[in-house]
Scaffold this motif. Structure first.
Motif, PDB file in Angstrom:
ATOM      1  N   VAL A  78       0.818  -0.991  -0.450  1.00  0.00           N
ATOM      2  CA  VAL A  78      -0.231  -0.220   0.233  1.00  0.00           C
ATOM      3  C   VAL A  78       1.041   1.237  -0.097  1.00  0.00           C
ATOM      4  N   GLY A  79       0.621   1.815  -1.149  1.00  0.00           N
ATOM      5  CA  GLY A  79       1.303   3.366  -0.957  1.00  0.00           C
ATOM      6  C   GLY A  79       2.938   2.682  -2.048  1.00  0.00           C
ATOM      7  N   SER A  80       3.473   3.766  -2.694  1.00  0.00           N
ATOM      8  CA  SER A  80       4.774   4.007  -2.759  1.00  0.00           C
ATOM      9  C   SER A  80       5.572   4.975  -2.811  1.00  0.00           C
ATOM     10  N   ARG A  81       7.418   5.214  -2.980  1.00  0.00           N
ATOM     11  CA  ARG A  81       7.239   6.239  -2.925  1.00  0.00           C
ATOM     12  C   ARG A  81       7.024   7.425  -3.872  1.00  0.00           C
ATOM     13  N   ARG A  82       6.515   6.925  -4.808  1.00  0.00           N
ATOM     14  CA  ARG A  82       5.978   8.314  -5.419  1.00  0.00           C
ATOM     15  C   ARG A  82       4.305   9.217  -5.141  1.00  0.00           C
ATOM     16  N   VAL A  83       3.528   7.343  -5.120  1.00  0.00           N
ATOM     17  CA  VAL A  83       2.333   8.449  -3.976  1.00  0.00           C
ATOM     18  C   VAL A  83       2.524   7.622  -2.746  1.00  0.00           C
ATOM     19  N   ARG A  84       2.472   8.418  -1.618  1.00  0.00           N
ATOM     20  CA  ARG A  84       3.167   8.462  -0.471  1.00  0.00           C
ATOM     21  C   ARG A  84       1.195   8.324  -0.253  1.00  0.00           C
ATOM     22  N   ARG A  86      -0.896   7.984   3.020  1.00  0.00           N
ATOM     23  CA  ARG A  86      -1.160   8.711   4.282  1.00  0.00           C
ATOM     24  C   ARG A  86       0.467   9.090   4.607  1.00  0.00           C
ATOM     25  N   GLY A  87       1.124  10.471   3.769  1.00  0.00           N
ATOM     26  CA  GLY A  87       2.391   9.985   4.752  1.00  0.00           C
ATOM     27  C   GLY A  87       3.687   9.139   5.232  1.00  0.00           C
ATOM     28  N   TYR A  88       3.456   8.243   4.712  1.00  0.00           N
ATOM     29  CA  TYR A  88       3.794   7.217   5.082  1.00  0.00           C
ATOM     30  C   TYR A  88       6.041   7.338   4.215  1.00  0.00           C
ATOM     31  N   ALA A  89       6.513   7.597   4.350  1.00  0.00           N
ATOM     32  CA  ALA A  89       7.649   7.793   3.286  1.00  0.00           C
ATOM     33  C   ALA A  89       8.251   5.868   2.678  1.00  0.00           C
ATOM     34  N   THR A  90       7.913   5.136   3.446  1.00  0.00           N
ATOM     35  CA  THR A  90       7.934   4.189   2.752  1.00  0.00           C
ATOM     36  C   THR A  90       6.835   3.193   2.214  1.00  0.00           C
ATOM     37  N   PRO A  91       6.509   2.269   1.381  1.00  0.00           N
ATOM     38  CA  PRO A  91       5.226   1.507   1.313  1.00  0.00           C
ATOM     39  C   PRO A  91       4.592   0.730   1.998  1.00  0.00           C
ATOM     40  N   VAL A 129     -10.187  -1.166  -0.906  1.00  0.00           N
ATOM     41  CA  VAL A 129     -10.369   0.155  -0.152  1.00  0.00           C
ATOM     42  C   VAL A 129      -9.663  -0.081   1.353  1.00  0.00           C
ATOM     43  N   VAL A 130      -8.577   0.653   1.825  1.00  0.00           N
ATOM     44  CA  VAL A 130      -7.933   0.355   2.501  1.00  0.00           C
ATOM     45  C   VAL A 130      -8.405   1.356   3.977  1.00  0.00           C
ATOM     46  N   ALA A 131      -8.481   1.052   4.599  1.00  0.00           N
ATOM     47  CA  ALA A 131      -8.940   1.671   5.958  1.00  0.00           C
ATOM     48  C   ALA A 131      -7.775   1.487   6.824  1.00  0.00           C
ATOM     49  N   LEU A 132      -7.599   3.329   7.751  1.00  0.00           N
ATOM     50  CA  LEU A 132      -6.442   3.224   8.455  1.00  0.00           C
ATOM     51  C   LEU A 132      -6.887   3.337   9.651  1.00  0.00           C
TER      52      LEU A 132
END
Length: 249
Positions: A78-84, A86-91, A129-132
């Motif tokens: 979930v997430g990538s270095r290009r598309v972060r 929720r602000g997480y720097a790493t996936p 869909v993912v939920a934090l």
């Protein structure tokens, strides 16, 4: 004596000439057979060498035509270095559909999911869909798209759906994703999920762009008799639509 010698010399010369001609013809035949064998050997060698060269040149077929599955998303990033995310720097790597931090924060894959071609390359992509959950009252829902890159899910784009806005369904058709989720009017109380929103999104690079949305008022009971926000079956003991029967004495 001289008369007898002339025929003998002539006969000897004729024999010598015939022998020389025969030897010359035999040598030419031997040379021709040798040349034929050399050419045949070279031809066979060329055939042997061509086979491995052809095999080495065969490329490995790409798997871009494969279709992703919703099950694959349970163990993807979930997430990538290009598309972060929720602000997480790493996936964040999901395991069994869930990721947990040391501080108690969790990210969980939700049930609504759909597969279809979102970028027009003919391969089946996935949208889910993912939920934090940070441990407080907030629960933040995100619509996420994974591109099919050689048969593997690659996190491509996302859009924030808001706090405590559960998603009811996701579908893909004609390259567009349709999402149905519950929300509230601007400025409304957080506990009030009074709007059922149907939004249409299109993948544009690293963005899920909203093309349109329509809102419908959430009533106490839907057309099939289920409550819109209770999540309980109409025949369950806790359902508000079930009529209580008087107890027999």
């Amino acid at each position: 004596m001289r008369r007898k010698l002339v025929p003998v010399v002539a006969l000897s010369m004729a024999c010598l000439l015939a022998f020389t001609t025969a030897c010359s013809t035999g040598n030419r035949k031997k040379r021709n057979r040798s040349a034929d064998r050399t050419a045949g050997t070279a031809a066979k060698r060329d055939d042997v060498d061509a086979t491995p060269a052809t095999t080495r040149a065969t490329p490995t077929p790409r798997r871009t035509g494969d279709q992703l599955t919703c099950l694959e998303l349970r163990d993807t990033r979930v997430g990538s270095r290009r598309v972060r995310y929720r602000g997480y720097a790493t996936p964040l790597r999901l395991s069994g559909g869930r990721w947990a931090d040391r501080d108690g924060t969790t990210v969980q894959l939700q049930r609504p999911c759909a597969v279809g071609d979102l970028d027009g390359d003919g391969a089946g992509d996935a949208i889910g869909v993912v939920a934090l959950d940070g441990g407080g009252t907030g629960r933040f829902f995100t619509l996420a798209a994974w591109r099919n890159v050689r048969g593997e899910p690659d996190y491509q784009a996302q859009v924030d759906l808001g706090d405590r806005t559960p998603v009811e369904s996701v579908s893909v058709r004609d390259g567009r994703a349709t999402v149905v989720y519950l929300t509230r009017p601007a400025g409304g109380p957080m506990a009030e999920l009074s709007i059922r929103r149907t939004a249409v999104y299109q993948l544009r690079g690293a963005t899920l762009a909203e093309l349109s949305h329509t809102d419908a008022r959430v009533t106490d009971a839907s057309d099939d008799g289920d409550t819109a926000d209770s999540g309980t079956a109409p025949d369950s003991p806790d359902s508000p639509t079930r009529k209580r029967r008087p107890r027999s004495r």
